[in-house]
Write an enzyme that holds these catalytic residues in place. Sequence first.
Site, mmCIF file in Angstrom:
data_model
loop_
_atom_site.group_PDB
_atom_site.id
_atom_site.type_symbol
_atom_site.label_atom_id
_atom_site.label_comp_id
_atom_site.label_asym_id
_atom_site.label_seq_id
_atom_site.Cartn_x
_atom_site.Cartn_y
_atom_site.Cartn_z
ATOM 1 N N LYS A 1 12.507 8.767 13.491
ATOM 2 C CA LYS A 1 11.633 7.137 13.681
ATOM 3 C C LYS A 1 12.543 6.835 15.035
ATOM 4 O O LYS A 1 13.922 6.067 14.958
ATOM 5 C CB LYS A 1 11.191 6.238 12.761
ATOM 6 C CG LYS A 1 10.629 6.287 12.055
ATOM 7 C CD LYS A 1 9.851 5.123 10.964
ATOM 8 C CE LYS A 1 9.399 4.993 10.032
ATOM 9 N NZ LYS A 1 8.532 4.011 9.926
ATOM 10 N N GLU B 1 1.297 1.960 -5.985
ATOM 11 C CA GLU B 1 1.085 0.634 -6.182
ATOM 12 C C GLU B 1 0.023 0.350 -7.806
ATOM 13 O O GLU B 1 -0.029 -0.060 -8.038
ATOM 14 C CB GLU B 1 -0.773 0.148 -5.375
ATOM 15 C CG GLU B 1 -0.026 -0.544 -4.305
ATOM 16 C CD GLU B 1 0.017 1.044 -2.951
ATOM 17 O OE1 GLU B 1 0.037 1.248 -2.233
ATOM 18 O OE2 GLU B 1 -0.632 1.963 -3.665
ATOM 19 N N ARG C 1 -6.125 -0.271 -4.837
ATOM 20 C CA ARG C 1 -5.809 0.621 -5.029
ATOM 21 C C ARG C 1 -4.671 0.827 -6.211
ATOM 22 O O ARG C 1 -4.948 2.260 -6.833
ATOM 23 C CB ARG C 1 -4.715 1.500 -3.895
ATOM 24 C CG ARG C 1 -4.887 2.126 -2.813
ATOM 25 C CD ARG C 1 -3.927 2.088 -1.785
ATOM 26 N NE ARG C 1 -2.620 3.234 -1.499
ATOM 27 C CZ ARG C 1 -3.390 4.120 -1.407
ATOM 28 N NH1 ARG C 1 -4.442 4.458 -0.668
ATOM 29 N NH2 ARG C 1 -1.737 5.049 -1.354
#
Length: 620
Positions: free
Chosen positions: A278, A364, A392
Site C-alpha cells: 500500500k 459483520e 450485513r
Amino acid sequence: MYPLLDTIDTPADLRQLPRPQLPQLACELRDFLVDSVSKSGGHFASNLGSVELTIALHYVFNTPDDRLVWDVGHQTYPHKILTGRRQYMHSIRQQGGLAGFPKREESPYDSFGVGHSSTSIGAALGMAVAAKLQGIERNCVAIIGDGSMTAGQAFEALNNAGAMDTKLLVILNDNDMSISPNVGALNNYLAKLMSGRFYAAMREGSSKVLGIAPPLKEIASKVEEHVKGFFTPASLFEAFGFNYIGPVDGHNLDTLVDTLTNLRHLPGPQFLHIVTKKGQGYKLAENDPIKYHGVTKFDPVNGLSSNKPASKPQYTQVFGDWICDMAKRDPRLVAITPAMREGSGLVRFEQEHPDRYFDVAIAEQHAVTFAAGLACDGSKPVVAIYSTFLQRGYDQLIHDVAIQNLPVLFAIDRAGLVGADGPTHAGAFDLSYLRCIPNMTVMAPSDENECRQMLYTGFMLNSPAAVRYPRGTGPGAPIEQNMTAMPIGKGVLRRRGQRIAILAFGSMVSPALTAAEALNASVADMRFVKPLDTKLIRELASSHDLIVCVEENVVMGGAGSACLEALQSMNLNKPALLLGLPDSYVEHGDPAVLLANCGLNAAGIEHSIRQRLAELEQNS
C-alpha cells in the site's frame, strides 16, 4: 508531463504499447494519481499499490468483453484512469462527478458495482457461469484484497467455485492491510511469505539436483506436498479446488504480464496470489498507509498536514470517550468492531483495554453472533459498527441477539447520508430495519450530550439496544461527564408553538428548531424510535392541526411511519406530513447539499410544511 498516459484513452490504446514501455506508464500513472488525489481528496494508499496490477490486467485481458470485478473498489482509481475517465478524476466523489467506487452506470469497464467487501468472487463466478451457459468465451477475473478474504462470503464463493468446471480467475492482492491492520488466523497464514519464498527456492534447487534420478524425484515430490502446506498458502486454496499460483511480486510488470497471459488460457478455477505494498512509490503513504487510506486535499511534497483540533467533537469521538469511561466503571464491558478500529473511534480503547478489545476482521455476521455469545455468559458487549455494515449482519441481529433478548449494545455510526462515499455507505435504512425487531430499543441523539447519555442508557439495559448517530459533528452541545440513564421511550418538548407539531428524530432536531422559528411551530425531540413516546404524540396531536415527522432515514417504514401507526392505534385522525430520505438512492456529494436536495435542511423543512398547510387550507 505524461507522454505515455496522455495517449491512453481506452485499454485498447494500452494494448498497443510495446511491453518495455509499461514500467514508464506505471511511473506516469502513479505520478498522476498523486497529483490528482492531492487536489480532490479520496482513497489513496490502496490505489498506489494497485498500479502495476491494473496495467497488467488491461494489457492482457480484452476488457470490457473480459470481466474485471474489483472487491470494495478502494483500489480502482488506476482502473478509472485507464478506462477513459482520466479527465474527470478531479471530480471524484463530488456531486455530479465520478463515483469513488466502480459503478455500472458510469462505464462499461465497471462490470460490477461495489462498495462493501468480499463480493467479487461470487459476482465474477456468476458472470463466468452466465458466459458458459450462453456459449461465450470470456475471462472473468475477481480482484480481492487480503482484508476482504477474512469475510465468510468470500469463502462461500470459493467453496462454490471450486466445485464447478468454470473458467474463473481469482487474484488475491495481498498487502497485509484492509483499512486497519488485518487480524486473525487466516491473515497469519497468508503472512508466511518469507517461508513461501524459501519453499520456492528449495523446490527450484532440488529439481535440478534430483532431475537425473527419477525415483528420488518421486520421493521428493511427496515430501513437497507436505512441505508446501507448511510454507505456502497453496494447500488452503487448492483444497477449494483452485489451481494456486504464487506468491508473485505485484509490482513487477514483466512477471504479472507473463503470469496473467499464461493463466488466461488455463481452464477451470485459477487462484493467483500477488504481493503488493500500500502506498507504493509515495514514501509518506508507504510509511503510514492507515493515515493515507482516505485523504483530504494535501501538498504532494509535504503530505497531509497535522489536523487541527476540531472546535466541536465528532460523534465518533463522543462514542470513543464514552466507551473508555464506561469500561473503567464496568469490567464486563467488551468492545467489538469488524475491522473499523479507526473509523469507529476505538483506538484509545484498544490502547487502554487491549484484553477487552476484539477486532473480528471484515466479518459483520460473526461480530454480531460473537457478541451474542459473550452476552450469554456474563459480558456486556458493545458492537461499534457503521449503519451500512450492520445490514450485513441482519439475520444474526434478529436470530442470535433479539430472539434471545441478549444485552448487546449497537453503537451505529454513519447513520444517515455520508457524503462522498455515496449510496453504498449511506446509513439510510437502519431505523426501518431496527424498529420492526421485537425486544429492540432504538435511540437517535440530537446532540453530543444526548449521544453520551443514550449510550449509557442502552448499555444499562438488560436487552438489545441501538444508538444511531451521524457522521461528523453535532450542534456543539456541552457534554456532561456524569452519565444518567434516560427514561425509556420518553421524548422532550424543545419548543412550544401553535398549529404545527414537528416530531424530530436525531440529527433532524436542529434544522427542525430553525424551521419552527419561522413557522411558530412546536418541536419535540423524540429521542426514541422504539419504544415511541405515545403519550407525547397524543398530547401534540390533540393540541395541533398538523403533525410533521422528520428523520434522516428513508420515509418508508421509518420513524415517521411509526408515528402514523401510533396515531392510528389511538384512533387519532390527524393530518400528517412525513419528511425523510426519498425512495431512491442518494448519490455522492457534499452532505449539506445532499440534505438540502432532499428537503432536510431548515429551509426545506419549512418549505414542505408551508406547502402542506396550503394544501390543507385549499381542501378545507
